[in-house]
Design a protein around this motif. Structure first.
Motif, short mmCIF file in Angstrom:
data_model
loop_
_atom_site.label_atom_id
_atom_site.label_comp_id
_atom_site.label_asym_id
_atom_site.label_seq_id
_atom_site.Cartn_x
_atom_site.Cartn_y
_atom_site.Cartn_z
N ARG A 445 0.90 -1.08 -0.10
CA ARG A 445 -0.45 0.01 0.19
C ARG A 445 0.93 1.27 -0.15
NH1 ARG A 445 -1.93 0.58 5.36
NH2 ARG A 445 -0.48 1.24 5.59
N SER A 446 2.15 1.51 1.21
CA SER A 446 2.97 2.26 1.03
C SER A 446 3.70 2.59 -0.46
CB SER A 446 4.14 2.26 1.87
OG SER A 446 3.24 2.06 3.27
N ASP A 447 3.49 1.47 -0.77
CA ASP A 447 4.74 1.83 -2.42
C ASP A 447 3.45 1.90 -3.42
OD1 ASP A 447 6.68 0.90 -0.98
OD2 ASP A 447 6.81 -1.26 -1.92
N GLY A 448 2.45 2.45 -2.95
CA GLY A 448 1.13 2.52 -4.59
C GLY A 448 0.45 2.10 -5.22
N MET A 449 0.19 0.63 -4.34
CA MET A 449 -0.68 -0.34 -5.39
C MET A 449 -1.93 -0.42 -4.54
SD MET A 449 0.04 -4.92 -5.02
CE MET A 449 1.87 -4.21 -5.88
N ALA A 450 -2.65 -0.68 -5.09
CA ALA A 450 -3.59 -1.10 -4.82
C ALA A 450 -4.33 -2.01 -4.77
CB ALA A 450 -5.18 0.05 -6.08
N LEU A 451 -5.16 -1.84 -3.88
CA LEU A 451 -4.63 -3.76 -3.35
C LEU A 451 -6.34 -4.03 -2.60
CD1 LEU A 451 -2.43 -2.73 -1.13
CD2 LEU A 451 -2.36 -5.48 -1.23
N VAL A 452 -7.06 -5.20 -2.55
CA VAL A 452 -8.47 -5.63 -2.19
C VAL A 452 -7.74 -6.71 -1.65
CG1 VAL A 452 -11.03 -6.77 -3.67
CG2 VAL A 452 -10.05 -4.88 -4.12
N VAL A 453 -8.53 -6.73 -0.37
CA VAL A 453 -8.49 -7.51 0.57
C VAL A 453 -9.76 -8.11 0.98
CG1 VAL A 453 -6.43 -8.71 2.46
CG2 VAL A 453 -6.27 -6.67 1.38
N ILE A 454 -10.39 -9.59 1.15
CA ILE A 454 -11.37 -9.53 1.78
C ILE A 454 -10.65 -10.65 2.62
CG2 ILE A 454 -13.34 -11.54 0.69
CD1 ILE A 454 -12.53 -10.86 -1.92
N SER A 455 -11.06 -10.17 4.32
CA SER A 455 -10.72 -11.33 5.38
C SER A 455 -11.89 -11.34 6.21
CB SER A 455 -9.73 -10.70 5.67
OG SER A 455 -8.84 -11.32 7.21
N SER A 456 -11.70 -12.76 6.94
CA SER A 456 -13.11 -13.10 8.16
C SER A 456 -12.84 -12.49 9.65
CB SER A 456 -13.15 -14.46 7.86
OG SER A 456 -12.36 -15.33 7.92
N GLU A 457 -11.01 -12.32 9.07
CA GLU A 457 -10.25 -11.52 10.26
C GLU A 457 -10.97 -10.08 10.41
OE1 GLU A 457 -9.13 -13.03 13.15
OE2 GLU A 457 -9.27 -15.12 11.55
N ILE A 458 -11.53 -9.90 11.54
CA ILE A 458 -12.30 -8.36 11.27
C ILE A 458 -10.91 -7.40 11.69
CG2 ILE A 458 -13.33 -6.53 12.96
CD1 ILE A 458 -15.67 -8.75 11.82
N GLU A 459 -9.83 -7.70 12.97
CA GLU A 459 -8.75 -6.75 13.86
C GLU A 459 -8.23 -6.85 12.37
OE1 GLU A 459 -10.16 -9.53 14.83
OE2 GLU A 459 -10.87 -8.95 17.14
N GLU A 460 -8.38 -7.58 11.66
CA GLU A 460 -6.85 -7.15 10.02
C GLU A 460 -6.97 -6.14 9.64
OE1 GLU A 460 -5.99 -10.97 8.34
OE2 GLU A 460 -5.21 -12.15 10.23
N LEU A 461 -8.50 -6.30 8.84
CA LEU A 461 -8.80 -5.17 8.30
C LEU A 461 -9.23 -3.84 9.39
CD1 LEU A 461 -12.09 -7.18 6.41
CD2 LEU A 461 -9.95 -6.83 5.63
#
Length: 501
Positions: A445-461
């Motif tokens: 993210r810091s390097d400028g990439m766009a990311l979509v992250v799916i996770s059931s770990e709410i604290e991670e999101l």
């Protein structure tokens, strides 16, 4: 209501791993009972024990007050316990009547009495309001009718208890309501019905009670009328929802940053309702939702695995067509799938071969990646991601889950993607690899990439997302930004009612 099926202290282990631990379950007659839980909760194992497919290690089971121990599905059916699976277990090439009475055809003088079978079938179909011709092949009818025919057969065979595994997964809204009308009729006639489903809207439409399993244990049994949606979601997730913001960059990708990727009214009938989604460089868009909410369906649509039948996709303001993953790769997309072993790695290939796979696909198979370049890429990412053991020639199937996941990430990083889609990137990996992947997401993210992250770990999101999209019942129902992104807000939004799928 009276008790028709009870189970107490059910234990079950596979290869030394306990998957059910002292589980209690009870079903009443005149009741529709929802059995809920995330992946790995133990739902399927419990149902297979109750329907005779598995033998329990400990505990006891009673049917109408008498202790029973079915040793097979057929024996359970004979006792009065029927099952209809998500994939209807009938024969499309046979007629409706032949399917209804398969294995128990009425006979006369040693021969199948087809006239009586048709009469009985017609009466059975009429009982459930099914508009079907007993002499027509089953393949002639849509999935919803086949589902109800399978239910009619199971009830006629058994008659006391009916288990339904994801009965609405392939049905549209009107078909769901037709099925529910039949289920309510059966309940009112005294049947006990158990539904396994992931659609919370449908649970609140049809269920009288709900039992929640988590990690092989029963965590709750409540009347649905007394159970707020938020409490149900919390029961299923089952963890303290503390604040976590260690990796979040509140200044990343402000809203006025131009969107490189835009999906407008993008959707697929029967998979995910149309949604709008803009993605900017230098941001992580988290996607949250319970199992069955449409998380993976969204990822598959974004990556071209499934083809949208509504809306359009734009890259840098220009419309693009995503008809396959090859299209997505050429546009600079990458995707790490949820099912790492079946959809991610090619187990018999080496770590090096797995790492260069996407780059090779983008270049085309007629233009192979030179061995020297492949060696250099593998060495670079094995070192950068600390893939262990650091042997590019080792078959990837012999690596741990965490190292396999890092190799899949390396595969996409080798293509220098503009958009990276990660579906459950930290599921089933050890603590060390888990932390490394979380740090990598923040770095990309810091390097400028766009990311979509799916996770059931709410604290991670919460910890790394610039925005969080919440899904419920295959719809995008809310977007959280900035200070709105808290575990409590995500859980509340996940419990928001949506339209039945």
């Amino acid at each position: 209501m009276t008790g028709v099926l009870t189970a107490q202290g059910i234990d079950k282990s596979f290869f030394g791993v306990k998957v059910l631990d002292q589980v209690n379950f009870d079903l009443q007659s005149n009741e529709i009972h929802a059995l809920l839980g995330e992946n790995g909760a133990g739902k399927s194992t419990l149902v297979k024990i109750l329907t005779g497919a598995y033998r329990r290690d400990a505990g006891k089971m009673q049917l109408a007050g008498a202790e029973v121990e079915p040793r097979s599905v057929a024996e359970a059916q004979a006792l009065g316990i029927g099952t209809v699976y998500q994939e209807v277990n009938l024969l499309d090439n046979l007629t409706v009547a032949e399917n209804l009475y398969l294995g128990r055809q009425p006979r006369r003088f040693g021969l199948v009495d087809r006239a009586k079978m048709r009469r009985d079938a017609r009466a059975l179909l009429a009982r459930y309001g099914i508009d079907a011709d007993p002499d027509e092949t089953l393949a002639h009818y849509p999935v919803a009718i086949r589902q109800i025919i399978a239910i009619a057969r199971a009830v006629d065979l058994s008659g006391k208890v009916l288990f339904l595994d994801e009965p609405t997964a392939s049905l549209d809204a009107a078909e769901v309501q037709a099925l529910f009308a039949v289920l309510r009729q059966l309940r009112d006639q005294g049947l006990g019905i158990v539904i396994i489903t992931h659609f919370l809207d449908q649970v609140y439409q049809i269920a009288d009670r709900v039992t929640v399993l988590r990690n092989g244990k029963m965590v709750g049994n409540r009347a649905i009328a007394d159970l707020p949606r938020r409490d149900l979601v919390a029961m299923m997730l089952g963890r303290e929802l503390a604040e976590a913001t260690a990796h979040r960059d509140p200044d990343a990708a402000p809203p006025d940053t131009p969107a490189e990727f835009r999906f407008q009214h993008y959707g697929k009938r029967g998979s995910i309702a149309p949604f709008d989604l803009d993605l900017r460089p230098g941001e992580v868009v988290g996607i949250a939702g319970l199992l069955g909410s449409g998380r993976t369906e969204t990822a598959r649509l974004l990556f071209g695995i499934d083809r949208a039948d509504s809306g359009q996709a734009l890259v840098d303001g220009q419309p693009v067509t995503l008809t396959s993953p090859e299209d997505a790769i050429r546009l600079g997309f990458g995707m790490c799938p949820e099912e790492r072993k079946s959809d991610g790695i090619i187990g018999d290939l080496s770590v090096r071969q797995n790492i260069v796979l996407a780059l090779q696909a983008r270049r085309g198979w007629a233009n192979p990646v030179p061995r020297r370049e492949a060696d250099a890429l593998a060495a670079r990412y094995i070192k950068a991601l600390d893939i262990r053991p650091p042997d590019p020639n080792r078959p990837i199937k012999f690596l741990s889950g965490g190292n396999q996941q890092k190799a899949i990430l390396a595969r996409w990083l080798a293509t220098d993607p503009r958009l990276l889609i990660l579906d459950e990137p930290t599921r089933g990996i050890d603590i060390g690899a888990h932390a490394e992947i979380i740090n990598l997401i923040a770095q990309l993210r810091s390097d400028g990439m766009a990311l979509v992250v799916i996770s059931s770990e709410i604290e991670e999101l919460v910890s790394y997302s610039s925005r969080v999209i919440i899904l419920s019942d295959r719809q995008h129902v809310r977007e959280l930004r900035g200070a709105e992104i808290t575990p409590q807000a995500i859980v509340a939004a996940m419990a928001t009612p949506g339209a039945a799928a």
